[in-house]
Design a protein around this motif. Structure first.
Motif, PDB file in Angstrom:
ATOM      1  N   GLU A 138      -4.549  21.721 -16.575  1.00 27.72           N
ATOM      2  CA  GLU A 138      -6.160  22.211 -16.026  1.00 27.72           C
ATOM      3  C   GLU A 138      -6.584  20.576 -15.243  1.00 27.72           C
ATOM      4  O   GLU A 138      -6.933  21.032 -14.018  1.00 27.72           O
ATOM      5  N   VAL A 139      -6.667  19.504 -15.643  1.00 30.72           N
ATOM      6  CA  VAL A 139      -6.964  18.745 -15.374  1.00 30.72           C
ATOM      7  C   VAL A 139      -6.452  18.659 -13.641  1.00 30.72           C
ATOM      8  O   VAL A 139      -7.023  18.497 -12.946  1.00 30.72           O
ATOM      9  N   GLY A 140      -5.157  18.547 -13.902  1.00 30.48           N
ATOM     10  CA  GLY A 140      -4.464  18.117 -13.103  1.00 30.48           C
ATOM     11  C   GLY A 140      -4.162  19.309 -11.537  1.00 30.48           C
ATOM     12  O   GLY A 140      -4.471  18.547 -10.792  1.00 30.48           O
ATOM     13  N   GLU A 141      -4.266  20.797 -12.093  1.00 31.15           N
ATOM     14  CA  GLU A 141      -4.417  21.774 -10.932  1.00 31.15           C
ATOM     15  C   GLU A 141      -5.777  20.760 -10.059  1.00 31.15           C
ATOM     16  O   GLU A 141      -5.506  20.820  -8.941  1.00 31.15           O
ATOM     17  N   ILE A 142      -6.827  21.269 -10.562  1.00 32.25           N
ATOM     18  CA  ILE A 142      -8.249  20.252 -10.020  1.00 32.25           C
ATOM     19  C   ILE A 142      -7.933  19.118  -9.442  1.00 32.25           C
ATOM     20  O   ILE A 142      -8.541  19.233  -8.183  1.00 32.25           O
ATOM     21  N   VAL A 143      -7.845  17.832  -9.912  1.00 31.20           N
ATOM     22  CA  VAL A 143      -6.975  16.581  -9.237  1.00 31.20           C
ATOM     23  C   VAL A 143      -6.154  17.210  -7.683  1.00 31.20           C
ATOM     24  O   VAL A 143      -6.597  16.694  -6.959  1.00 31.20           O
ATOM     25  N   GLN A 144      -5.150  17.815  -8.380  1.00 32.47           N
ATOM     26  CA  GLN A 144      -3.947  17.547  -6.853  1.00 32.47           C
ATOM     27  C   GLN A 144      -5.083  18.386  -5.960  1.00 32.47           C
ATOM     28  O   GLN A 144      -4.059  17.782  -4.438  1.00 32.47           O
ATOM     29  N   GLU A 145      -5.084  19.212  -6.017  1.00 35.23           N
ATOM     30  CA  GLU A 145      -6.189  20.092  -5.352  1.00 35.23           C
ATOM     31  C   GLU A 145      -7.025  18.961  -4.852  1.00 35.23           C
ATOM     32  O   GLU A 145      -7.452  19.033  -3.579  1.00 35.23           O
ATOM     33  N   GLU A 146      -8.259  19.126  -4.761  1.00 36.92           N
ATOM     34  CA  GLU A 146      -9.144  18.261  -4.562  1.00 36.92           C
ATOM     35  C   GLU A 146      -8.375  16.234  -3.898  1.00 36.92           C
ATOM     36  O   GLU A 146      -9.685  15.633  -2.699  1.00 36.92           O
ATOM     37  N   PHE A 147      -7.763  15.933  -4.246  1.00 48.45           N
ATOM     38  CA  PHE A 147      -7.339  14.757  -3.755  1.00 48.45           C
ATOM     39  C   PHE A 147      -5.875  14.966  -3.322  1.00 48.45           C
ATOM     40  O   PHE A 147      -4.685  13.143  -2.697  1.00 48.45           O
ATOM     41  N   GLY A 148      -5.281  15.768  -3.246  1.00 43.30           N
ATOM     42  CA  GLY A 148      -3.467  15.483  -3.216  1.00 43.30           C
ATOM     43  C   GLY A 148      -2.289  14.549  -3.099  1.00 43.30           C
ATOM     44  O   GLY A 148      -1.855  14.292  -2.435  1.00 43.30           O
TER      45      GLY A 148
END
Length: 128
Positions: free
Chosen positions: A28-38
Motif C-alpha cells: 500500500e505504501v509502495g503504490e502511493i509513493v511510486q505514484e507520487e514520486f515515480g
C-alpha cells in the motif's frame, strides 16, 4: 544516520505521513509513493528499510504481508531537541492567535450591529 538525515528525504517524510494515519502494508505504501514520486518498488523498500533501521518505523508480518507503523520514540527525541527553539516561533504564534481572536470578535460585533432592527442583515428585508 542522524534523525534529521533520515527525515531530510521527502520520500521518507511522505512515508511517515502515510504511517501516521495508521498501520499500512508495504504494498500500500509502495503504490502511493511510486505514484507520487515515480520511484520503483525496490526504491520504496529501501526507504522503508532506512526508516525501520533508524527506529522511525516498525514492521510486523501478517501472513505474506509486511505491515509498517510509526515508532514514535525518535520523533519524541526530535521534539525534545526542538524544544529549545520553540520560543522563536511560539511568541509569534501566540500573537497570531490573539489577532485572529480579535478579528472574530470584531466581525461578531459588526454582524450584531448590522442585524439591528434599523439595519437588518439581509438587504432584501425592509423594515416598515
Amino acid at each position: 544516520m542522524h534523525a534529521f538525515d533520515v527525515l531530510g528525504d521527502p520520500v521518507r517524510r511522505r512515508i511517515l505521513e502515510l504511517l501516521a494515519d495508521g498501520e499500512r502494508s508495504a504494498g500500500e505504501v509502495g503504490e502511493i509513493v511510486q505514484e507520487e514520486f515515480g520511484i520503483s518498488q525496490p526504491g520504496v523498500s529501501q526507504h522503508l528499510r532506512v526508516l525501520r533501521e533508524n527506529g522511525f518505523a516498525t514492521v510486523r508480518a501478517e501472513g505474506a504481508r509486511r505491515l509498517y507503523a510509526v515508532d514514535p520514540a525518535p520523533l519524541r527525541e526530535i521534539d525534545v531537541w526542538l524544544e529549545r527553539y520553540r520560543r522563536f516561533w511560539s511568541q509569534g504564534l501566540d500573537a497570531l492567535g490573539t489577532e485572529l481572536a480579535r478579528g472574530r470578535r470584531d466581525r461578531r460585533a459588526k454582524d450584531l450591529a448590522s442585524a439591528s432592527p434599523d439595519n437588518p442583515l439581509d438587504p432584501e428585508q425592509e423594515t416598515s
